[in-house]
Write a protein that holds these residues in place. Sequence first.
Motif, PDB file in Angstrom:
ATOM      1  N   GLU A 809      43.813  51.787  42.792  1.00 24.81           N
ATOM      2  CA  GLU A 809      44.008  51.297  41.430  1.00 24.81           C
ATOM      3  C   GLU A 809      44.363  52.408  40.454  1.00 24.81           C
ATOM      4  OE1 GLU A 809      40.558  49.133  40.228  1.00 24.81           O
ATOM      5  OE2 GLU A 809      40.705  47.672  41.851  1.00 24.81           O
ATOM      6  N   LYS A 842      47.965  47.346  44.203  1.00 29.72           N
ATOM      7  CA  LYS A 842      46.942  47.140  43.170  1.00 29.72           C
ATOM      8  C   LYS A 842      46.901  48.254  42.129  1.00 29.72           C
ATOM      9  CE  LYS A 842      43.783  44.259  45.852  1.00 29.72           C
ATOM     10  NZ  LYS A 842      42.381  44.078  46.314  1.00 29.72           N
ATOM     11  N   LYS A 844      46.998  50.320  38.945  1.00 31.37           N
ATOM     12  CA  LYS A 844      46.997  49.946  37.525  1.00 31.37           C
ATOM     13  C   LYS A 844      47.277  51.145  36.622  1.00 31.37           C
ATOM     14  CE  LYS A 844      43.562  46.311  38.262  1.00 31.37           C
ATOM     15  NZ  LYS A 844      42.164  45.874  37.987  1.00 31.37           N
ATOM     16  N   CYS A 868      51.155  45.660  39.641  1.00 28.78           N
ATOM     17  CA  CYS A 868      50.012  45.504  38.725  1.00 28.78           C
ATOM     18  C   CYS A 868      49.889  46.651  37.724  1.00 28.78           C
ATOM     19  CB  CYS A 868      48.706  45.404  39.521  1.00 28.78           C
ATOM     20  SG  CYS A 868      48.626  44.011  40.647  1.00 28.78           S
ATOM     21  N   HIS A 870      49.548  48.995  34.772  1.00 33.77           N
ATOM     22  CA  HIS A 870      49.207  48.732  33.371  1.00 33.77           C
ATOM     23  C   HIS A 870      49.543  49.929  32.477  1.00 33.77           C
ATOM     24  CE1 HIS A 870      46.516  48.471  29.841  1.00 33.77           C
ATOM     25  NE2 HIS A 870      46.659  47.168  29.971  1.00 33.77           N
ATOM     26  N   THR A 892      53.461  43.742  33.955  1.00 29.80           N
ATOM     27  CA  THR A 892      52.088  44.060  33.531  1.00 29.80           C
ATOM     28  C   THR A 892      51.991  45.370  32.752  1.00 29.80           C
ATOM     29  OG1 THR A 892      51.682  45.155  35.653  1.00 29.80           O
ATOM     30  CG2 THR A 892      51.060  42.826  35.486  1.00 29.80           C
TER      31      THR A 892
END
Length: 929
Positions: A809, A842, A844, A868, A870, A892
């Motif tokens: 992540e 995954k 971010k 994903c 961010h 995203t």
Amino acid sequence: MAEALVSTILGQLASLAAEEMKLLACADKAVGKLTSNFQAIQAVLEDAESRQIKEKSVGDWFEKLKDVSYDIEDALDEWITVSKKSQMKEAENASKLWKKVCSCISSDCFCCKKVFLRHEIATKIKDLNERLDVIAMERIAFNFSLSRGTGQPVHEITTSLINLPEIYGRDHDRDRLKDYLLAESSQESTVSTISIVGMGGIGKTTLAQLVFNNDEVNTHFHKKIWVCVSDPFDEIRIAKAILESLLGEKKDKDELENVLQDLRQSIKDKKILLVLDDVWIDNSTKWEKVKNALHFASQGSRILVTTRKESTAIIMGSTKTIQIGRLGDDESWSLFSQVAFFGKTKKEVENLKEIGGKIVEKCDGLPLAIKTLGSLLRLKTQAKQWQSVIDSDLWKLEEIEKELFPPILLSYYDLSSKLRKCFTYCAVFPKDYVIGKDILIRLWMAQGFLNVEGNKEMELVGEEYFENLVMRSLFQDFERSEYDGSIVRCKMHDIVHDFVQFVSKNECFAREVESDAIPQLKISSESVRHLYIRSSDSLRVPASILKLKKLRSFVVENVGPKEEGISGHFEQFTCLRTLNLSHYDYKIPKGIKYLEHLRYLKLNWNDDIETLPEVLCDLYNLQTLDVTNCKKIRKLPQGIGKLVNLRHLLIGGTGRLRYIPKGVERLSCLKTLNKFVINGDYDYGNKACNSLDSLKNLRLGPSLELELVNVRDSNALKLADFQSTKNLLHLTLSFYVQCDERSRNKKNVMIIEALQPPPNLEKLRIKYFGGKSMSFDWMISLIKLKELELFYCFNCEHLPLLGKLPSLESLKIELMRSIKRVGNEFLGIENDATSSIVAFPKLKFLLVRDLSFWEEWNDDKYITIMPCLHSLSIKRCPKLKALPDQILQTPTLQQLEIVYCSFLEERYKETGHDRSKISHIPKVSISHW
């Protein structure tokens, strides 16, 4: 609180072996009498503690009982320590093949010393018994009722935490406050001030937090800063807190003007929101200098103040004020119902509704009182239990904040004696202090507050105690772990803090003081047992502190250099169980040997310590040793294996530590060891450094930094079977190999391949890896890895197949100066790509910083990349020409940050030819620094 002390002492008395007592007849008799007196006193303590608040004479008796109980506990602890150390010494002597004569002489000397010490302690116990006799006789005059309980926890909470709405009955205030913050007007000054005013416990901070975290507010301001002010108003601390929040790093400057100059520069041309929470100030002089510096921010900036006093709002120059009133009847009932009726059946709710309504009336619209009583009554299902809350005499209490103290007192008296002690110990922290959960539990352990039965570990008991207090709404402002959602840090509400200070009376003393005020610091009572002092300058110990001979906790934080302070007076404070000398730049003297009761020693951020004195290893009772971020420390003491009760050895951030001696594997109680050094160079006589094999006997977890210094035998690493370590979740690997570049590459690769970290890792950091490639086989087997950081791997030319990590992540890549191109190998594509492949499924958060020679970042249009994502930050990569279009188009992506990347700045700036490719991203920041 005295009940907890008495229970502890009775436990100590029971644990002393009868045959040892009989060695000294006077001790045997004295201990028997002690036990009898304490049993008689224990039987009336429940009634005595409930009456001490209202009856001064009972309160005075209670204070005398606590004072003598502490002294007796110290004497018994001293006896037990002598006994345990003698057993260790005897076992040590038996294991050595000494000459018979020497052995006899040594044993005789030791036995003589042991008998002398025991006789001295026995005499002390006899004298203390005479004091206790008087107190035991005085109890009869008060005609106390016999207690009904056993002193064990009455109610243990096992239900999960309630997810309460953020705020009740404040919709109008919230909308009005948000409008004030977002309003734009050419007529206003650069920075305007808004105040939220209301009594303690009314919800001022909650309202400010709600708006502070609002999405519209987030996007409206460039920077948001939250500072807890409290009393006293310290302009230097406030200015530094604002500056550090803006820069994201600590600042050592202590001169106000220097801090303000940096602050002006940092906020220039930025629209800021500054929240000053819980402000107490009597004149504007201290505030004006800080306020003037804040006017360098851009127009539309806001200062939001929360305060109990309307006069403070005026002094702070508020242009708008929001008065917070009590909750209405409907809102009060809604809040109470959600807490008090949680987990109850429909029938139970019906039976309790009427009484609940009367209890809500007693709370008079105060949210804190409602939550506190609701949390208490959630544990009770019978109407008579609820009725007892209404009938309590505590509602008649005439004290400061009397509207809130009775509800907290009711919850307080519902706690077991041990939990009360843990709760009131928090008075040692100043207001608004951020309390680390693990640190708090270790402090409770050090004071002997945890009631451990059987084989249950102290830390688990501490967790249960902490959760119990949380669920009673006695802590708030939780910071949670991003991994499992558990609470990491918290605070106490100001009113709850006032309460613990009230019930602990003269026992705890906490002050944040300016340096010139330290010599004049007055401590009203010599019975203070727990002391906290924080200063922005060096600590010169005032005479009032030197009188506190019976201190059990001494916490000194953020003091300046080269003042001997307390370290020259250790022989004065022999009762200490907790000693915290954070940021205290002074070598630890040998006088520390006098602190035989010490359980918790914190020496972090000390820039003078290079070695710890060997006498420290004689502190038999030590449970926690923390030398985190002591930058100069080079080795741990040779005798560290003697600290058989050590549970937490915290040595992270010690960049020069190169030697951990043999013996650490004997620390069978050790639960935390956050750094381990394997050094192929060091050999102190015949006492070599530890090997990875030494960790087999230790219960590692959850975090470890493994430092590998000139390791020569990679086969030894493989044989150690590091992969089987089950509890390790966070691992840092640091490499230090001194040889030519070609050998360094080969050795680093051999070492890292031999290590085979455990497959259940969630976080991995690799630093100073000297190989050219990081494509080692075990990397892609880390299927649970969530966070990966690669630092200072200067020789590395190719990144590993990171795109294949299914749970990753967060990824940080920094200071890898040999990287020139990033492509398919980074995505995890080896040969033919298909549309079904998803790279970084995954991920971010991605940060890439200081890749000085990085020029190209290629993606593959046939596969899905970072769906994903961010946040993307690219910093100080001056040769990178472009960012992959596919990544920029990720739906995203909410934040893009580009810092000191000349090609990227030209390409994506407002007038850049590729600006349209990032125009859909909500938050874009492009800067030169």
